[in-house]
Motif scaffolding. Sequence first.
Motif, PDB file in Angstrom:
ATOM      1  N   ASN A 189       0.825  -1.220   0.000  1.00 12.52           N
ATOM      2  CA  ASN A 189       0.000   0.000   0.000  1.00 12.52           C
ATOM      3  C   ASN A 189       0.859   1.271   0.000  1.00 12.52           C
ATOM      4  OD1 ASN A 189      -2.304  -1.604   0.060  1.00 12.52           O
ATOM      5  ND2 ASN A 189      -2.263  -1.693   2.305  1.00 12.52           N
ATOM      6  N   GLY A 190       1.940   1.242  -0.781  1.00 12.44           N
ATOM      7  CA  GLY A 190       2.761   2.442  -0.956  1.00 12.44           C
ATOM      8  C   GLY A 190       3.728   2.735   0.176  1.00 12.44           C
ATOM      9  N   VAL A 191       3.835   1.827   1.131  1.00  8.89           N
ATOM     10  CA  VAL A 191       4.751   2.049   2.269  1.00  8.89           C
ATOM     11  C   VAL A 191       5.746   0.897   2.311  1.00  8.89           C
ATOM     12  CG1 VAL A 191       4.900   2.277   4.787  1.00  8.89           C
ATOM     13  CG2 VAL A 191       2.952   3.267   3.553  1.00  8.89           C
ATOM     14  N   LYS A 192       7.014   1.215   2.586  1.00  7.21           N
ATOM     15  CA  LYS A 192       8.025   0.168   2.667  1.00  7.21           C
ATOM     16  C   LYS A 192       7.608  -0.868   3.712  1.00  7.21           C
ATOM     17  CE  LYS A 192      11.137   1.400  -0.422  1.00  7.21           C
ATOM     18  NZ  LYS A 192      10.193   2.089  -1.307  1.00  7.21           N
ATOM     19  N   ASP A 193       7.758  -2.153   3.330  1.00  9.93           N
ATOM     20  CA  ASP A 193       7.299  -3.272   4.148  1.00  9.93           C
ATOM     21  C   ASP A 193       8.545  -4.060   4.579  1.00  9.93           C
ATOM     22  OD1 ASP A 193       6.539  -5.974   4.754  1.00  9.93           O
ATOM     23  OD2 ASP A 193       4.634  -5.659   3.720  1.00  9.93           O
ATOM     24  N   VAL A 194       8.796  -4.089   5.879  1.00  2.86           N
ATOM     25  CA  VAL A 194      10.028  -4.693   6.405  1.00  2.86           C
ATOM     26  C   VAL A 194      10.166  -6.147   5.954  1.00  2.86           C
ATOM     27  CG1 VAL A 194      11.205  -5.410   8.529  1.00  2.86           C
ATOM     28  CG2 VAL A 194      10.230  -3.110   8.350  1.00  2.86           C
ATOM     29  N   ARG A 195       9.053  -6.893   5.983  1.00  2.00           N
ATOM     30  CA  ARG A 195       9.127  -8.305   5.583  1.00  2.00           C
ATOM     31  C   ARG A 195       9.521  -8.436   4.108  1.00  2.00           C
ATOM     32  NH1 ARG A 195       5.824 -11.622   3.220  1.00  2.00           N
ATOM     33  NH2 ARG A 195       4.089 -10.162   3.313  1.00  2.00           N
ATOM     34  N   LYS A 196       8.951  -7.580   3.257  1.00  2.00           N
ATOM     35  CA  LYS A 196       9.287  -7.637   1.825  1.00  2.00           C
ATOM     36  C   LYS A 196      10.741  -7.214   1.571  1.00  2.00           C
ATOM     37  CE  LYS A 196       4.675  -7.146  -0.121  1.00  2.00           C
ATOM     38  NZ  LYS A 196       3.775  -6.331  -0.952  1.00  2.00           N
ATOM     39  N   ILE A 197      11.228  -6.254   2.351  1.00  2.75           N
ATOM     40  CA  ILE A 197      12.643  -5.846   2.229  1.00  2.75           C
ATOM     41  C   ILE A 197      13.537  -7.044   2.556  1.00  2.75           C
ATOM     42  CG2 ILE A 197      14.453  -4.423   3.304  1.00  2.75           C
ATOM     43  CD1 ILE A 197      12.348  -2.174   3.575  1.00  2.75           C
ATOM     44  N   GLN A 198      13.202  -7.727   3.658  1.00  2.09           N
ATOM     45  CA  GLN A 198      14.009  -8.897   4.064  1.00  2.09           C
ATOM     46  C   GLN A 198      13.935 -10.008   3.026  1.00  2.09           C
ATOM     47  OE1 GLN A 198      12.050  -9.440   7.834  1.00  2.09           O
ATOM     48  NE2 GLN A 198      13.517  -8.157   8.941  1.00  2.09           N
ATOM     49  N   GLU A 199      12.730 -10.255   2.473  1.00  2.00           N
ATOM     50  CA  GLU A 199      12.571 -11.310   1.457  1.00  2.00           C
ATOM     51  C   GLU A 199      13.366 -10.975   0.194  1.00  2.00           C
ATOM     52  OE1 GLU A 199       8.081 -12.993   2.441  1.00  2.00           O
ATOM     53  OE2 GLU A 199       8.346 -11.469   0.902  1.00  2.00           O
ATOM     54  N   PHE A 200      13.337  -9.692  -0.190  1.00  2.00           N
ATOM     55  CA  PHE A 200      14.060  -9.295  -1.402  1.00  2.00           C
ATOM     56  C   PHE A 200      15.563  -9.491  -1.204  1.00  2.00           C
ATOM     57  CE2 PHE A 200      16.209  -6.521  -4.356  1.00  2.00           C
ATOM     58  CZ  PHE A 200      15.495  -6.714  -5.527  1.00  2.00           C
ATOM     59  N   LEU A 201      16.060  -9.045  -0.059  1.00  2.00           N
ATOM     60  CA  LEU A 201      17.498  -9.182   0.194  1.00  2.00           C
ATOM     61  C   LEU A 201      17.911 -10.641   0.292  1.00  2.00           C
ATOM     62  CD1 LEU A 201      17.742  -5.988   2.189  1.00  2.00           C
ATOM     63  CD2 LEU A 201      19.538  -6.681   0.609  1.00  2.00           C
ATOM     64  N   ALA A 202      17.065 -11.459   0.904  1.00  2.00           N
ATOM     65  CA  ALA A 202      17.372 -12.899   0.999  1.00  2.00           C
ATOM     66  C   ALA A 202      17.459 -13.488  -0.407  1.00  2.00           C
ATOM     67  CB  ALA A 202      16.312 -13.607   1.823  1.00  2.00           C
ATOM     68  N   ALA A 203      16.550 -13.117  -1.286  1.00  2.00           N
ATOM     69  CA  ALA A 203      16.551 -13.656  -2.658  1.00  2.00           C
ATOM     70  C   ALA A 203      17.742 -13.134  -3.464  1.00  2.00           C
ATOM     71  CB  ALA A 203      15.248 -13.285  -3.355  1.00  2.00           C
ATOM     72  N   ALA A 204      18.067 -11.867  -3.315  1.00  2.00           N
ATOM     73  CA  ALA A 204      19.151 -11.272  -4.127  1.00  2.00           C
ATOM     74  C   ALA A 204      20.532 -11.681  -3.646  1.00  2.00           C
ATOM     75  CB  ALA A 204      19.026  -9.747  -4.113  1.00  2.00           C
ATOM     76  N   LYS A 205      20.651 -12.000  -2.368  1.00  2.00           N
ATOM     77  CA  LYS A 205      21.959 -12.357  -1.811  1.00  2.00           C
ATOM     78  C   LYS A 205      22.191 -13.867  -1.837  1.00  2.00           C
ATOM     79  CE  LYS A 205      23.310  -8.153  -0.372  1.00  2.00           C
ATOM     80  NZ  LYS A 205      24.549  -7.494  -0.781  1.00  2.00           N
ATOM     81  N   ILE A 206      21.270 -14.617  -2.442  1.00  2.00           N
ATOM     82  CA  ILE A 206      21.336 -16.075  -2.381  1.00  2.00           C
ATOM     83  C   ILE A 206      22.598 -16.625  -3.036  1.00  2.00           C
ATOM     84  CG2 ILE A 206      20.025 -16.604  -4.502  1.00  2.00           C
ATOM     85  CD1 ILE A 206      18.557 -18.726  -2.638  1.00  2.00           C
TER      86      ILE A 206
END
Length: 212
Positions: free
Chosen positions: A183-200
């Motif tokens: 909903n247009g606001v940074k989401d801590v869980r999504k930030i963590q999921e993105f970093l986990a996927a990109a740093k794999i």
Amino acid sequence: MKVKICGIMSEEAALAASEAGADLLGFVFAESKRKVTTEQAAYIIQQVPQHVKSVGVFVNESYENIIHIAETAKLDYIQLHGDEPPEFCKSLPYPVIKAFSIKEQDDLNQLAEYECDFYLLDSPGVKYRGGSGIPFDWSLLEHLDIPREKIILAGGLDHENVKKAMTTVKPAIVDVSSGVETNGVKDVRKIQEFLAAAKIEEREDIGSLHIT
Ligand SMILES: O=C(O)c1ccccc1N[C@@H]1O[C@H](COP(=O)(O)O)[C@@H](O)[C@H]1O
């Protein structure tokens, strides 16, 4: 893989991103629903560890305003996301990330005119010049003759497509904004999921060291 989380508007999002391993945080000073003031950015930048670099995002801003904001907020990089000409990019006393909108092969021709530290390849803007949340056709980059160490891939990335994006384009940095929001606001869980996927890849490298 280095990761830039863009459109940071709060200390909470900045700290969550840096704790989850973000390498760069982006602050938008252009027309956008994510626009921050110089003072807001300066405060947030002071709260994050120094190894996490700060990027100011500008669109057709004046030289004087960019320098003033960069000095006040202590920016490390300047991202130019508008129609800034090559001479303007070269004139800034900061490392420059020049953004390019990619919708067809010919859009890549202009990159050769620019000397900059990084080339950020993004989808065309919709309401604003960036941050659309829509990916572009990565196969257009197949014959790109810019060193991959200078490529930042942006545009509609999220935790589900980032691995495919990394293997297809092989950029130095992946950049996300909408894909880590709810909903247009940074989401801590999504930030963590993105970093986990990109740093794999890095974790897989470590894993293979144990096996051999
Ligand atoms: O995020 C914005 O609102 C924005 C506004 C004006 C210029 C650039 C902007 N953001 C940049 O857009 C890309 C991709 O964002 P998304 O992941 O597709 O939402 C990113 O580099 C931001 O720096």
